[in-house]
Design a protein around this motif. Structure first.
Motif, short mmCIF file in Angstrom:
data_model
loop_
_atom_site.label_atom_id
_atom_site.label_comp_id
_atom_site.label_asym_id
_atom_site.label_seq_id
_atom_site.Cartn_x
_atom_site.Cartn_y
_atom_site.Cartn_z
N LEU A 41 -34.24 -22.73 -75.42
CA LEU A 41 -34.85 -21.54 -76.00
C LEU A 41 -34.07 -20.28 -75.63
O LEU A 41 -33.84 -19.42 -76.47
N TYR A 42 -33.65 -20.18 -74.36
CA TYR A 42 -32.90 -18.99 -73.94
C TYR A 42 -31.58 -18.91 -74.70
O TYR A 42 -31.15 -17.85 -75.14
N ALA A 45 -32.18 -17.65 -78.13
CA ALA A 45 -32.41 -16.20 -78.21
C ALA A 45 -31.09 -15.44 -78.12
O ALA A 45 -30.87 -14.47 -78.84
N LEU A 48 -29.24 -15.90 -81.39
CA LEU A 48 -29.82 -15.09 -82.47
C LEU A 48 -29.17 -13.72 -82.50
O LEU A 48 -28.90 -13.15 -83.56
N PHE A 49 -28.92 -13.16 -81.30
CA PHE A 49 -28.27 -11.84 -81.25
C PHE A 49 -26.79 -11.95 -81.63
O PHE A 49 -26.31 -11.24 -82.52
N SER B 101 -42.05 -17.83 -79.93
CA SER B 101 -41.18 -18.41 -78.91
C SER B 101 -39.90 -17.61 -78.75
O SER B 101 -39.40 -17.43 -77.63
N MET B 102 -39.37 -17.06 -79.86
CA MET B 102 -38.14 -16.29 -79.73
C MET B 102 -38.39 -14.92 -79.08
O MET B 102 -37.53 -14.41 -78.36
N TRP B 104 -40.59 -14.42 -76.75
CA TRP B 104 -40.72 -14.73 -75.32
C TRP B 104 -39.34 -15.02 -74.71
O TRP B 104 -38.97 -14.46 -73.67
N ALA B 105 -38.55 -15.88 -75.36
CA ALA B 105 -37.23 -16.23 -74.82
C ALA B 105 -36.32 -14.99 -74.80
O ALA B 105 -35.55 -14.79 -73.85
N GLY B 106 -36.43 -14.15 -75.83
CA GLY B 106 -35.62 -12.95 -75.89
C GLY B 106 -35.95 -12.02 -74.74
O GLY B 106 -35.07 -11.39 -74.14
N TYR B 108 -37.16 -12.95 -71.80
CA TYR B 108 -36.66 -13.59 -70.59
C TYR B 108 -35.17 -13.30 -70.41
O TYR B 108 -34.71 -12.91 -69.34
N VAL B 109 -34.42 -13.47 -71.51
CA VAL B 109 -32.97 -13.24 -71.47
C VAL B 109 -32.67 -11.80 -71.08
O VAL B 109 -31.76 -11.52 -70.31
N MET B 113 -30.28 -10.10 -67.97
CA MET B 113 -29.09 -9.31 -68.26
C MET B 113 -29.00 -8.01 -67.49
O MET B 113 -28.07 -7.23 -67.72
N GLN B 130 -29.51 -5.77 -76.58
CA GLN B 130 -30.17 -7.05 -76.85
C GLN B 130 -31.67 -6.92 -77.03
O GLN B 130 -32.33 -7.89 -77.41
N VAL B 133 -33.80 -8.31 -80.09
CA VAL B 133 -34.33 -9.64 -80.39
C VAL B 133 -35.83 -9.73 -80.08
O VAL B 133 -36.62 -10.01 -80.99
#
Lengths: 427, 196
Positions: A41-42, A45, A48-49, B101-102, B104-106, B108-109, B113, B130, B133
């Protein structure tokens, strides 16, 4: 096994009308979570960017914007007048004008629908008034607008170039000769229809009128010359050429012709960004799917399986043509490019097909796809302007689709048609 | 709900159009700097690419609000109302699952960073670039919710959103200042001394 699950998952989601971009992402996410767990999932994400930050694709919003500015700024109308003075004297003149105008500027904007709406709403009523059959008027408008997507600048080519990591400038150059040939063939077909059904001529040829129309359209004619000259001459990149196109269309429509108004401009920009985002979301989510497919080595395996069966590139090309024609019937062009290119690219490389050559074949196939129901947005637009039935129009449209098919075969099996200019100037 | 939808539409309009104008200015400025002033802008590619990503996600939410994302409605529209509406709900569920889900994952990422910046502009944090997202995904979810009543009604009536869009496009082209009157072929019918 994984490949089948992905294929049927994607097909199922698309059939129940999940937006294609979302369907692609959903299938990829499931696959990545299965392979990598939570980290999938990470990774998705992040991709996607990254998938949405492709520099060459910046040309897409800019060309869409430039096209919208041309349509609202009085530039399209002057081009129509110019082409009419140039070839309107021939038998079936308005049909010929229709083809000529499409070749000139359709699809400088990415939205073939907006272009058909702009050209069609001027020429289709005029054709009906001159006793052309409405189905014929719709068919000519629709297929000539689709042919124009292989003439630069072309959004599908930019998309393909970015996905296949191929020179967009070379794709543009490769499209010139097939586009002109196809245009000539369509003009010929119009003439045949004109003789057979005794279609009317427009005004007789007059140098004076041509001179006046040329003076009126001078700036509008200069626009593509500057932009394509800049790109082909290597002075600017395709993206920067698109930026110049925006500035030029603004200056010409706003300062010289003075027909641009702010509400129109706002509307054009809004349409432009929305269309861009729709295409770009597809690009971004397909990057996620692409990542997953590479993880499970699907494109490579597919390429190996097919090259074991046959390594004859003409057989492979024929298979690809059939695949593309079928996809074009059911998908919009952008979606088809995004789905097909990452999967077939290793195959193309493995059998030694030039990616520029394949780009032209792909674009032509998609031009046919815009003409074949059920999913045929360009045809549908032309039909609703002409108030004709889609299937009745398709019947009249068959000879025009035939011309497009002939072009696909010619370009596929005589690579010199598209590649000679590229070889001379860039290799 | 209608008001909220309109507000979100206006907000996204302003954001995406500003981004587009900014992007066009940067691209043109880069050409001017290179040829006019003989100096290149080192941050141009990177910033322009980030702007494209921002246009993508803010614009995607806008397109979701207009239900403008490309899809294939042929099969669904040919079904009787009850299965059609069931599939409508299922398809909406898939959209929410993906974007929740994206988002949430976005998010987290983004936390991972912390401290990283763009290569060409070391004062611009990757957390900022970022952020689009998770923010874009949340906006997409709002847009999807706010446009549901209309989409539901459209689907119930067995209509296709794209058909409506095409009609609007034609109406606009035809409303453009009397194009037909000034087109050469139409004008010519009214001219008695035409040289036909």
């Amino acid at each position: 096994m994984a490949a089948l699950l992905i294929f049927f998952g994607l097909l199922g989601l698309i059939l129940i009308n999940v937006p294609i971009a979302v369907a692609i992402c959903a299938v990829a996410l499931v696959g990545m979570v299965v392979v990598n767990g939570e980290f999938g999932l990470y990774n998705a994400a992040l991709t996607l960017f990254d998938g949405a930050t492709s520099f060459p694709l910046i040309a897409i919003p800019l060309f869409i914007l430039a096209g919208a500015l041309m349509n609202t700024g009085g530039i399209s109308r002057r081009l129509i007048a110019f082409v009419s003075a140039l070839i309107g004297f021939a038998r079936g003149g308005l049909a010929m004008v229709n083809v000529g105008v499409s070749l000139f500027f359709a699809e400088i904007s990415g939205s073939a629908v907006a272009d058909v709406a702009a050209i069609g709403s001027v020429l289709i009523p005029a054709m009906k008034q001159r006793r052309y059959k409405p189905t014929f008027a719709a068919a000519v408008t629709s297929s000539s607008a689709s042919l124009a997507i292989i003439i630069p600048p072309s959004i599908p080519m930019i998309l393909y170039g970015a996905m296949a990591d191929t020179s967009i400038v070379q794709l543009f150059v490769a499209g010139v000769v097939p586009g002109l040939l196809g245009g000539l063939a369509m003009l010929g077909l119009c003439y045949w229809f004109a003789v057979r059904y005794d279609l009317p001529r427009e005004e007789a040829f007059s140098l004076r009128r041509l001179g006046k129309a040329t003076r009126d359209a001078f700036w509008a004619l200069l626009l593509p010359l500057i932009i394509l000259g800049g790109i082909f001459g290597g002075i600017v990149t395709a993206t920067e050429g698109a930026g110049l196109a925006v500035v030029a269309a603004l200056l010409i429509g706003g300062l010289i012709y003075r027909e641009l108004n702010l509400p129109d401009l706002y509307h054009a920009m809004l349409d432009g960004v929305t269309q861009t985002a729709v295409v770009m979301l597809l690009v971004a989510t397909s990057a996620v799917l692409g990542l997953h497919l590479t993880e499970i080595e699907l494109p490579q395996n597919l390429a190996r399986a097919i090259t074991e069966a046959t390594s004859n590139k003409y057989v492979v090309l024929m298979l690809l043509n059939v695949l593309l024609l079928i996809m074009g019937m059911f998908l919009h062009g952008a979606a088809a490019i995004i789905l097909v290119v990452p999967i077939v690219l290793p195959l193309i490389n493995a059998v030694g097909i030039d990616p520029v050559h394949f780009g032209i074949i792909l674009t032509l196939n998609l031009a046919i796809g815009q003409q074949t129901p059920p999913v045929a947005s360009v045809l549908v637009t032309a039909c609703s302007i002409a108030k004709t039935d889609i299937w009745a129009t398709t019947k009249t449209n068959l000879p025009f689709i035939g011309v497009l098919l002939l072009m696909v075969l010619l370009v596929t099996y005589v690579p010199a048609i598209s590649m000679t200019l590229v070889d001379i100037f860039y290799r | 709900m209608v008001l909220a939808g309109r507000l979100l539409h206006r907000l996204l309009e302003v954001v995406t159009i500003s981004l587009l104008v900014f992007l066009a200015c940067i691209v043109v400025a880069a050409v001017v700097f290179r040829y006019g002033l003989n100096a290149s802008l080192p941050w141009y590619d990177e910033v322009a690419s980030v702007l494209l990503a921002w246009i993508t996600y803010y614009g995607a939410a806008l397109a979701a609000l207009r239900r403008g994302h490309l899809g294939f409605s042929g099969l669904v529209l040919s079904l009787p109302p009850r299965p059609r509406m069931l599939l409508f709900i299922l398809a909406e569920g898939v959209v929410y699952a993906v974007f929740v889900s994206m988002a949430w994952a976005g998010w987290y990422v983004l936390r991972v960073m912390a401290g990283e910046t763009l290569v060409s502009l070391d004062w611009l944090s990757l957390q900022v670039t970022q952020s689009v997202v998770p923010i874009g995904c949340v906006l997409f979810i709002f847009a999807q919710i706010l446009s549901t009543p209309q989409a539901w009604a459209l689907s119930r009536a067995g209509r296709d959103a794209e058909a409506d869009e095409i009609e609007a496009e034609i109406a606009r082209a035809q409303a453009a200042p009397s194009q037909l009157d000034r087109s050469p072929s139409a004008g010519q019918d009214r001219r008695p001394d035409g040289d036909r």
